[in-house]
Every structure is written in C-alpha cells, then in structure tokens.
Motif scaffolding. Structure first.
Motif, PDB file in Angstrom:
ATOM      1  N   LYS A 141       0.716  -0.662  -0.242  1.00  0.00           N
ATOM      2  CA  LYS A 141      -0.042   0.267  -0.140  1.00  0.00           C
ATOM      3  C   LYS A 141       0.993   1.257  -0.378  1.00  0.00           C
ATOM      4  CE  LYS A 141      -4.003  -2.481   0.839  1.00  0.00           C
ATOM      5  NZ  LYS A 141      -4.277  -2.920  -0.430  1.00  0.00           N
ATOM      6  N   SER A 142       2.016   0.992  -0.559  1.00  0.00           N
ATOM      7  CA  SER A 142       2.855   2.504  -0.579  1.00  0.00           C
ATOM      8  C   SER A 142       2.976   2.985  -1.880  1.00  0.00           C
ATOM      9  CB  SER A 142       4.510   1.822  -0.791  1.00  0.00           C
ATOM     10  OG  SER A 142       4.440   1.103  -1.779  1.00  0.00           O
ATOM     11  N   ASP A 143       2.945   4.104  -1.850  1.00  0.00           N
ATOM     12  CA  ASP A 143       2.807   5.232  -3.385  1.00  0.00           C
ATOM     13  C   ASP A 143       4.352   5.027  -3.971  1.00  0.00           C
ATOM     14  OD1 ASP A 143       1.235   7.028  -4.933  1.00  0.00           O
ATOM     15  OD2 ASP A 143       2.016   8.567  -3.644  1.00  0.00           O
ATOM     16  N   PHE A 144       4.447   3.590  -4.115  1.00  0.00           N
ATOM     17  CA  PHE A 144       5.849   3.377  -4.902  1.00  0.00           C
ATOM     18  C   PHE A 144       5.874   3.871  -6.250  1.00  0.00           C
ATOM     19  CE2 PHE A 144       8.906   0.875  -7.752  1.00  0.00           C
ATOM     20  CZ  PHE A 144       9.306   0.758  -7.466  1.00  0.00           C
ATOM     21  N   TYR A 145       4.657   4.005  -7.283  1.00  0.00           N
ATOM     22  CA  TYR A 145       5.057   4.289  -8.789  1.00  0.00           C
ATOM     23  C   TYR A 145       5.469   6.404  -8.799  1.00  0.00           C
ATOM     24  CZ  TYR A 145       3.514  -0.430  -9.128  1.00  0.00           C
ATOM     25  OH  TYR A 145       3.692  -1.528  -9.431  1.00  0.00           O
ATOM     26  N   SER A 146       5.567   6.810  -7.325  1.00  0.00           N
ATOM     27  CA  SER A 146       5.560   7.884  -7.524  1.00  0.00           C
ATOM     28  C   SER A 146       6.412   8.632  -6.345  1.00  0.00           C
ATOM     29  CB  SER A 146       3.759   9.014  -6.693  1.00  0.00           C
ATOM     30  OG  SER A 146       4.121   8.419  -5.991  1.00  0.00           O
ATOM     31  N   PHE A 147       6.922   7.391  -6.422  1.00  0.00           N
ATOM     32  CA  PHE A 147       8.707   8.024  -5.942  1.00  0.00           C
ATOM     33  C   PHE A 147       9.345   8.340  -6.577  1.00  0.00           C
ATOM     34  CE2 PHE A 147       7.931   4.459  -2.038  1.00  0.00           C
ATOM     35  CZ  PHE A 147       7.029   5.202  -1.824  1.00  0.00           C
ATOM     36  N   SER A 148      10.818   9.362  -5.711  1.00  0.00           N
ATOM     37  CA  SER A 148      11.233   9.795  -7.454  1.00  0.00           C
ATOM     38  C   SER A 148      12.829   7.764  -7.597  1.00  0.00           C
ATOM     39  CB  SER A 148      12.329  10.673  -6.322  1.00  0.00           C
ATOM     40  OG  SER A 148      12.878  10.057  -5.173  1.00  0.00           O
ATOM     41  N   THR A 149      13.626   8.278  -8.116  1.00  0.00           N
ATOM     42  CA  THR A 149      14.724   7.201  -9.020  1.00  0.00           C
ATOM     43  C   THR A 149      15.181   7.203  -7.548  1.00  0.00           C
ATOM     44  OG1 THR A 149      14.256   7.694 -10.762  1.00  0.00           O
ATOM     45  CG2 THR A 149      15.859   5.893 -10.070  1.00  0.00           C
ATOM     46  N   GLU A 150      15.276   7.328  -7.171  1.00  0.00           N
ATOM     47  CA  GLU A 150      16.398   6.976  -5.376  1.00  0.00           C
ATOM     48  C   GLU A 150      15.412   6.791  -4.440  1.00  0.00           C
ATOM     49  OE1 GLU A 150      18.840   9.658  -1.972  1.00  0.00           O
ATOM     50  OE2 GLU A 150      18.597  10.607  -4.120  1.00  0.00           O
ATOM     51  N   LYS A 151      14.424   7.400  -4.447  1.00  0.00           N
ATOM     52  CA  LYS A 151      12.994   6.563  -2.918  1.00  0.00           C
ATOM     53  C   LYS A 151      12.899   5.412  -3.544  1.00  0.00           C
ATOM     54  CE  LYS A 151       9.925   7.761  -0.339  1.00  0.00           C
ATOM     55  NZ  LYS A 151       9.028   8.751   0.786  1.00  0.00           N
ATOM     56  N   LYS A 152      12.809   4.764  -4.973  1.00  0.00           N
ATOM     57  CA  LYS A 152      12.336   3.797  -5.602  1.00  0.00           C
ATOM     58  C   LYS A 152      13.721   2.398  -5.293  1.00  0.00           C
ATOM     59  CE  LYS A 152       9.031   5.253  -9.128  1.00  0.00           C
ATOM     60  NZ  LYS A 152       8.745   4.913 -10.476  1.00  0.00           N
ATOM     61  N   MET A 153      15.289   2.543  -5.339  1.00  0.00           N
ATOM     62  CA  MET A 153      15.908   2.010  -4.637  1.00  0.00           C
ATOM     63  C   MET A 153      16.164   1.835  -3.945  1.00  0.00           C
ATOM     64  SD  MET A 153      16.953   2.024  -8.279  1.00  0.00           S
ATOM     65  CE  MET A 153      16.814   2.410  -9.530  1.00  0.00           C
ATOM     66  N   THR A 154      15.993   2.565  -2.208  1.00  0.00           N
ATOM     67  CA  THR A 154      15.410   2.209  -1.540  1.00  0.00           C
ATOM     68  C   THR A 154      15.022   1.274  -0.676  1.00  0.00           C
ATOM     69  OG1 THR A 154      16.543   5.107  -0.666  1.00  0.00           O
ATOM     70  CG2 THR A 154      15.564   3.299   0.600  1.00  0.00           C
ATOM     71  N   PHE A 155      13.233   1.457  -2.162  1.00  0.00           N
ATOM     72  CA  PHE A 155      12.111   1.087  -1.009  1.00  0.00           C
ATOM     73  C   PHE A 155      12.829  -0.293  -1.534  1.00  0.00           C
ATOM     74  CE2 PHE A 155       8.411  -1.298  -1.953  1.00  0.00           C
ATOM     75  CZ  PHE A 155       7.334  -1.085  -1.104  1.00  0.00           C
ATOM     76  N   ILE A 156      13.485  -0.902  -3.181  1.00  0.00           N
ATOM     77  CA  ILE A 156      13.892  -2.150  -3.297  1.00  0.00           C
ATOM     78  C   ILE A 156      14.552  -3.029  -2.480  1.00  0.00           C
ATOM     79  CG2 ILE A 156      14.846  -3.399  -5.130  1.00  0.00           C
ATOM     80  CD1 ILE A 156      13.984  -1.369  -7.304  1.00  0.00           C
ATOM     81  N   ASP A 157      15.712  -1.583  -1.812  1.00  0.00           N
ATOM     82  CA  ASP A 157      16.408  -2.299  -1.166  1.00  0.00           C
ATOM     83  C   ASP A 157      16.080  -2.516   0.355  1.00  0.00           C
ATOM     84  OD1 ASP A 157      19.357  -2.407  -1.797  1.00  0.00           O
ATOM     85  OD2 ASP A 157      19.565   0.109  -1.191  1.00  0.00           O
ATOM     86  N   ASN A 158      15.400  -1.910   0.542  1.00  0.00           N
ATOM     87  CA  ASN A 158      14.277  -1.852   2.746  1.00  0.00           C
ATOM     88  C   ASN A 158      13.803  -3.553   1.903  1.00  0.00           C
ATOM     89  OD1 ASN A 158      15.495  -0.229   3.713  1.00  0.00           O
ATOM     90  ND2 ASN A 158      14.016   1.387   3.417  1.00  0.00           N
ATOM     91  N   ALA A 159      12.852  -3.896   1.253  1.00  0.00           N
ATOM     92  CA  ALA A 159      11.509  -4.433   1.168  1.00  0.00           C
ATOM     93  C   ALA A 159      12.564  -6.392   1.115  1.00  0.00           C
ATOM     94  CB  ALA A 159      11.453  -4.800  -0.669  1.00  0.00           C
ATOM     95  N   ILE A 160      13.702  -6.163   0.287  1.00  0.00           N
ATOM     96  CA  ILE A 160      14.750  -7.466   0.574  1.00  0.00           C
ATOM     97  C   ILE A 160      15.303  -7.602   1.821  1.00  0.00           C
ATOM     98  CG2 ILE A 160      16.283  -8.794  -0.876  1.00  0.00           C
ATOM     99  CD1 ILE A 160      14.425  -7.811  -3.779  1.00  0.00           C
ATOM    100  N   HIS A 161      16.033  -6.503   1.996  1.00  0.00           N
ATOM    101  CA  HIS A 161      16.351  -6.241   3.268  1.00  0.00           C
ATOM    102  C   HIS A 161      16.031  -6.887   3.945  1.00  0.00           C
ATOM    103  CE1 HIS A 161      20.396  -6.639   1.799  1.00  0.00           C
ATOM    104  NE2 HIS A 161      20.394  -5.479   0.916  1.00  0.00           N
ATOM    105  N   LYS A 162      14.618  -6.329   4.880  1.00  0.00           N
ATOM    106  CA  LYS A 162      14.081  -5.806   6.219  1.00  0.00           C
ATOM    107  C   LYS A 162      12.906  -6.960   5.825  1.00  0.00           C
ATOM    108  CE  LYS A 162      15.925  -2.321   6.723  1.00  0.00           C
ATOM    109  NZ  LYS A 162      15.485  -0.027   7.223  1.00  0.00           N
ATOM    110  N   ASP A 163      12.245  -7.515   5.295  1.00  0.00           N
ATOM    111  CA  ASP A 163      11.392  -8.201   4.854  1.00  0.00           C
ATOM    112  C   ASP A 163      11.202  -9.385   4.449  1.00  0.00           C
ATOM    113  OD1 ASP A 163       8.645  -9.706   4.305  1.00  0.00           O
ATOM    114  OD2 ASP A 163       7.401  -7.873   3.864  1.00  0.00           O
ATOM    115  N   ILE A 164      11.493 -10.143   5.689  1.00  0.00           N
ATOM    116  CA  ILE A 164      12.578 -11.985   5.781  1.00  0.00           C
ATOM    117  C   ILE A 164      11.578 -12.613   5.018  1.00  0.00           C
ATOM    118  CG2 ILE A 164      12.476 -13.999   7.363  1.00  0.00           C
ATOM    119  CD1 ILE A 164      13.985 -11.713   9.334  1.00  0.00           C
ATOM    120  N   LYS A 165       9.995 -12.689   5.435  1.00  0.00           N
ATOM    121  CA  LYS A 165       8.903 -13.283   4.325  1.00  0.00           C
ATOM    122  C   LYS A 165       8.671 -13.255   2.977  1.00  0.00           C
ATOM    123  CE  LYS A 165       4.026 -14.179   4.903  1.00  0.00           C
ATOM    124  NZ  LYS A 165       2.814 -14.013   5.494  1.00  0.00           N
ATOM    125  N   PHE A 166       9.593 -12.273   2.862  1.00  0.00           N
ATOM    126  CA  PHE A 166       9.599 -12.084   1.106  1.00  0.00           C
ATOM    127  C   PHE A 166      10.427 -12.482   1.122  1.00  0.00           C
ATOM    128  CE2 PHE A 166      10.179  -8.815  -2.151  1.00  0.00           C
ATOM    129  CZ  PHE A 166       9.557  -9.086  -3.610  1.00  0.00           C
TER     130      PHE A 166
END
Length: 133
Positions: free
Chosen positions: A57-82
């Motif tokens: 439910k994030s607003d990923f598509y409106s994020f800046s490119t830099e924020k999208k990159m951070t979101f990708i990092d966090n999704a894979i590093h911090k969400d153990i289930k994913f």
C-alpha cells in the motif's frame, strides 16, 4: 545425476560470467547457478515485486528514482517473509548437488543471491508498472 537435474541444467542454460582458475567456490556457484536461475526467473521476480508493492500500500509509483531504489533495498533486506519467498523461487531450481553445495555456505550465498536480485530489480525499475488488483 538424475533426470530432474539434467532437465534443470538444460532448461537453465550455461554459466553467465567468467569462471577462472582463481575463482572462489562462491563465485563459481554465483556464475554457474545463481545468474542463470535469476535470468530464467526474471519475469516472475518482476511480477512478484509488483505484487509486493501493491500489498504494501505504498505510493511506490510516485516515488523519485532514488526513493524507489531504497524501497527495493528495504523490501528485500528487511522483509524476511518476502526475502524467503524470493529465495524459494531460486532454490527450487537447484540441482541436488547445487543444493548440497548451497547448504555448505548458505549465509554467503544468500547474500550474493539477494544482492544480485536487488541489482536486477533496480536495473529494471522502469518495468515495475502499476497493475490493477
């Protein structure tokens, strides 16, 4: 080697990247096993990440490119289930011998696997388009 292993290796294709005499076991595993699987599973990873974005439910598509990159990092590093789901998509295509090699050094190989996957998603961030649920 059984029939499943032969079929997997034929289906995945050969190594991607150089394998040199001085290559470490992890490097060899990365180029012979991880890279071909990641390439083969690319569309599934993209679709899985789009689903993750929609569920977050994030607003990923409106994020800046830099924020999208951070979101990708966090999704894979911090969400153990994913992260575990992504690992399963890769490990399901291991041969028995590759699995045995993997469990000998799973921590280091997991790190390589996730870093390669993060880079793959970042390189294709423009393909991450919103889909209707």
């Amino acid at each position: 080697m059984d029939q499943r292993d032969h079929q997997l290796l034929a289906f995945r294709g050969g190594a991607i990247g150089d394998i040199l005499p001085q290559s470490s076991k992890e490097e060899i595993f990365q180029n012979q096993t991880l890279r071909p699987i990641l390439k083969l599973q690319n569309e599934l990873f993209l679709e899985s990440f789009i689903n993750y974005i929609n569920k977050s439910k994030s607003d990923f598509y409106s994020f800046s490119t830099e924020k999208k990159m951070t979101f990708i990092d966090n999704a894979i590093h911090k969400d153990i289930k994913f992260r575990n789901a992504l690992k399963g998509m890769v490990m399901g295509l291991f041969t028995i011998e590759e699995f045995r090699d993997y469990i000998q050094n799973s921590s280091s190989l997991n790190k390589r696997m996730m870093n390669l996957l993060i880079e793959r998603l970042k390189d294709q961030v423009q393909l991450l388009i919103k889909r209707e649920e």
